[in-house]
Design a protein around this motif. Structure first.
Motif, mmCIF file in Angstrom:
data_model
loop_
_atom_site.group_PDB
_atom_site.id
_atom_site.type_symbol
_atom_site.label_atom_id
_atom_site.label_comp_id
_atom_site.label_asym_id
_atom_site.label_seq_id
_atom_site.Cartn_x
_atom_site.Cartn_y
_atom_site.Cartn_z
ATOM 1 N N GLU A 184 -0.527 -8.294 41.196
ATOM 2 C CA GLU A 184 -1.516 -9.128 40.487
ATOM 3 C C GLU A 184 -2.039 -10.278 41.339
ATOM 4 O O GLU A 184 -3.049 -10.900 40.996
ATOM 5 C CB GLU A 184 -0.879 -9.702 39.216
ATOM 6 C CG GLU A 184 -0.485 -8.656 38.177
ATOM 7 C CD GLU A 184 0.816 -7.934 38.507
ATOM 8 O OE1 GLU A 184 1.073 -6.890 37.885
ATOM 9 O OE2 GLU A 184 1.564 -8.409 39.392
ATOM 10 N N TYR A 210 4.835 -10.437 32.744
ATOM 11 C CA TYR A 210 5.884 -11.230 33.395
ATOM 12 C C TYR A 210 6.560 -12.137 32.382
ATOM 13 O O TYR A 210 6.058 -13.136 31.990
ATOM 14 C CB TYR A 210 5.274 -12.038 34.546
ATOM 15 C CG TYR A 210 5.007 -11.196 35.776
ATOM 16 C CD1 TYR A 210 5.913 -11.123 36.820
ATOM 17 C CD2 TYR A 210 3.834 -10.441 35.865
ATOM 18 C CE1 TYR A 210 5.672 -10.325 37.925
ATOM 19 C CE2 TYR A 210 3.588 -9.643 36.977
ATOM 20 C CZ TYR A 210 4.512 -9.598 37.995
ATOM 21 O OH TYR A 210 4.260 -8.812 39.115
ATOM 22 N N GLY A 227 -5.980 -10.610 42.778
ATOM 23 C CA GLY A 227 -7.008 -10.952 41.803
ATOM 24 C C GLY A 227 -6.884 -12.380 41.309
ATOM 25 O O GLY A 227 -7.881 -13.109 41.212
ATOM 26 N N ILE A 228 -5.655 -12.793 41.011
ATOM 27 C CA ILE A 228 -5.424 -14.154 40.535
ATOM 28 C C ILE A 228 -5.799 -15.167 41.609
ATOM 29 O O ILE A 228 -6.525 -16.141 41.347
ATOM 30 C CB ILE A 228 -3.946 -14.345 40.123
ATOM 31 C CG1 ILE A 228 -3.618 -13.516 38.877
ATOM 32 C CG2 ILE A 228 -3.640 -15.814 39.863
ATOM 33 C CD1 ILE A 228 -2.140 -13.479 38.535
ATOM 34 N N THR A 269 -4.058 -18.342 35.544
ATOM 35 C CA THR A 269 -2.888 -17.653 36.091
ATOM 36 C C THR A 269 -1.881 -17.327 34.993
ATOM 37 O O THR A 269 -1.311 -16.227 34.960
ATOM 38 C CB THR A 269 -2.230 -18.501 37.190
ATOM 39 O OG1 THR A 269 -3.204 -18.838 38.180
ATOM 40 C CG2 THR A 269 -1.095 -17.757 37.856
ATOM 41 N N ALA A 298 0.103 -9.239 32.305
ATOM 42 C CA ALA A 298 0.766 -8.278 33.202
ATOM 43 C C ALA A 298 2.227 -8.052 32.816
ATOM 44 O O ALA A 298 2.898 -7.209 33.405
ATOM 45 C CB ALA A 298 0.676 -8.770 34.637
ATOM 46 N N GLU A 313 -3.183 -14.336 32.995
ATOM 47 C CA GLU A 313 -3.094 -13.071 33.736
ATOM 48 C C GLU A 313 -1.637 -12.601 33.866
ATOM 49 O O GLU A 313 -1.348 -11.404 33.742
ATOM 50 C CB GLU A 313 -3.713 -13.246 35.127
ATOM 51 C CG GLU A 313 -5.213 -13.436 35.112
ATOM 52 C CD GLU A 313 -5.952 -12.224 34.604
ATOM 53 O OE1 GLU A 313 -5.696 -11.115 35.124
ATOM 54 O OE2 GLU A 313 -6.774 -12.344 33.672
ATOM 55 N N MET A 314 -0.728 -13.526 34.109
ATOM 56 C CA MET A 314 0.680 -13.153 34.259
ATOM 57 C C MET A 314 1.268 -12.676 32.933
ATOM 58 O O MET A 314 2.070 -11.745 32.890
ATOM 59 C CB MET A 314 1.479 -14.326 34.824
ATOM 60 C CG MET A 314 1.111 -14.677 36.271
ATOM 61 S SD MET A 314 1.495 -13.364 37.451
ATOM 62 C CE MET A 314 3.287 -13.588 37.608
#
Length: 433
Positions: free
Chosen positions: A391, A433, A394-395, A424, A431, A427-428
């Protein structure tokens, strides 16, 4: 000596190659950096020896990353060889997207590749890309301007010294900027520089629970210091300057100091290209006394995407381009200072190369970079100027755009960090996390 070795290698390759291989044309995507451009000038020797033609697609760094990533994730099949680095290689290798570079010849000597480079280009002990050159980052500075400013560069300076020296060396009337640094958006451009710098200020991308850390004071300290120093002593428009733009400024005599890739040393000391070639010194990347310097670790390397119809020919090219014989070829033609650095142990054991003024500082910088422990505080990721997770690219591209907007005066440090933190985190979380 090179010609004898080249003929021997050519004979061996001819015996191995099939008749079809001689009709091959390899399409290679690469970055528009000086060493890669230089390699293209020698490609006809490879073609003469093997009968394999080569077509180059040479791209600006950010565009290269985008093109090869798109091609390999969509199985586009556009390229037979890709120029990639330490971020992509282990991830793509783990995904089965790259051809393992096993079975390379004994003469090639895989064991001669510097451990730092081989480790960063491997997954589970398998090499998936061969380094054309390796690098860390260091300070390149004008010895004449430093002397004129009445200052002396330490071998291992602090950021505070660099800021003071930059101010002292700046001469706006003479169009001399005390310091030139990357500000260009892109995770591998300005993003790489500011991340490496932030490590020395005690910042990190994520804590041990993968929570973004842009809301912590260390990131504000990093950006505020950078912006204040660059506004005071940097070039106009530094928000759009990357490696090549700063290289050009330094070669034109418009930078007192430049902190960037060690590979640039041969270009700033080459009198054919640089107006200040006789007045360049080198020092380790700066720190703030917290135990981490702001140097990175990287290799531009050649890899073969899985599914290529030219696997055998591609391996032949990679063996040729990253070999000891190629280094000797460049040395014979252009001198030892111009060979691709940072990839092979034998190069740094060569008495001729040891005479090159930046050889030791380059090796010291590479050996001092630890991607397994990149920051002052513990982190869950590997990588110095990047975090080795899929990831990240992109981040970090988005985050670097927010930072470049600060450098351009379009928003404040506080606004950029708040956006970086929110983006961030989102997005994390998405994904998993």
């Amino acid at each position: 000596m090179y010609l004898r070795n080249a003929l021997r290698a050519a004979t061996a390759m001819t015996l191995v190659a099939t008749a079809a291989a001689h009709a091959d044309t390899l399409t290679i995507a690469t970055v528009n950096n000086g060493d890669m451009i230089r390699m293209q000038g020698y490609t006809d020797k490879f073609t003469e020896a093997t009968g394999i033609d080569v077509e180059w697609v040479t791209l600006e760094e950010n565009v290269l990353r985008q093109r090869v990533t798109t091609d390999i994730t969509t199985k586009g099949g556009t390229f037979d060889i890709m120029t990639i680095g330490m971020y992509e290689t282990p991830i793509w290798g783990a995904n089965g997207w790259l051809v393992p570079l096993d079975g390379l010849s004994e003469e090639y000597d895989v064991g001669d590749i510097l451990p730092a480079m081989a480790g960063g280009l491997s997954h589970d002990g398998t090499l998936f890309a061969a380094p054309f050159y390796g690098e860390s980052s260091m300070i390149m500075y004008r010895t004449d301007l430093m002397e004129k400013a009445g200052m002396e560069m330490p071998e291992a300076p602090s950021w505070q010294f660099i800021k003071e020296a930059a101010a002292a060396m700046t001469d706006r009337d003479a169009e001399i900027n005390g310091i030139c640094l990357r500000g260009k958006a892109g995770w591998g451009e300005g993003g790489a520089f500011i991340t490496a710098m932030s490590n020395s200020f005690g910042a990190r991308w994520f804590d041990e629970e993968w929570k973004p850390q842009f809301d912590q004071p260390e990131w504000a300290d990093t950006l505020n210091f950078y912006v204040e120093m660059m506004n005071e002593s940097g070039p106009a428009g530094y928000a759009t300057n990357g490696f090549n733009e700063n290289l050009s400024l330094f070669q034109q005599g418009k930078c007192g100091m430049w902190i960037d890739a060690t590979v640039a040393a041969s270009f700033v000391t080459n009198p054919d290209d640089s107006t200040v070639a006789d007045h360049v010194g080198f020092a380790l990347a700066p720190d703030t006394g917290l135990g981490k310097r702001s140097n990175w670790l990287w290799a531009w390397a050649l890899a073969i995407p899985a599914g290529t119809q030219q696997e055998d020919a591609a391996k032949q090219f990679i063996e040729w381009a990253t070999s000891k014989d190629y280094i000797e070829l460049v040395a014979e033609s252009e001198g030892w200072a111009n060979v691709p650095p940072g990839a092979r142990t034998s190069l740094y054991e060569n008495p001729e190369y040891q005479k090159v003024p930046f050889a030791k500082m380059t090796l010291d910088s590479i050996l001092s970079a630890d991607p397994n422990s990149p920051t002052v505080k513990p982190v869950p990721y590997v990588g110095i100027q990047f975090a080795a997770i899929p990831e990240f690219a992109g981040i970090a591209t988005q985050v670097s755009q927010e930072f470049s907007a600060v450098y351009a005066g379009q928003q404040t440090v506080e606004e950029a960090l708040a956006k970086a933190q929110a983006f961030t985190a989102e997005e994390m979380e998405a994904a998993g996390y």
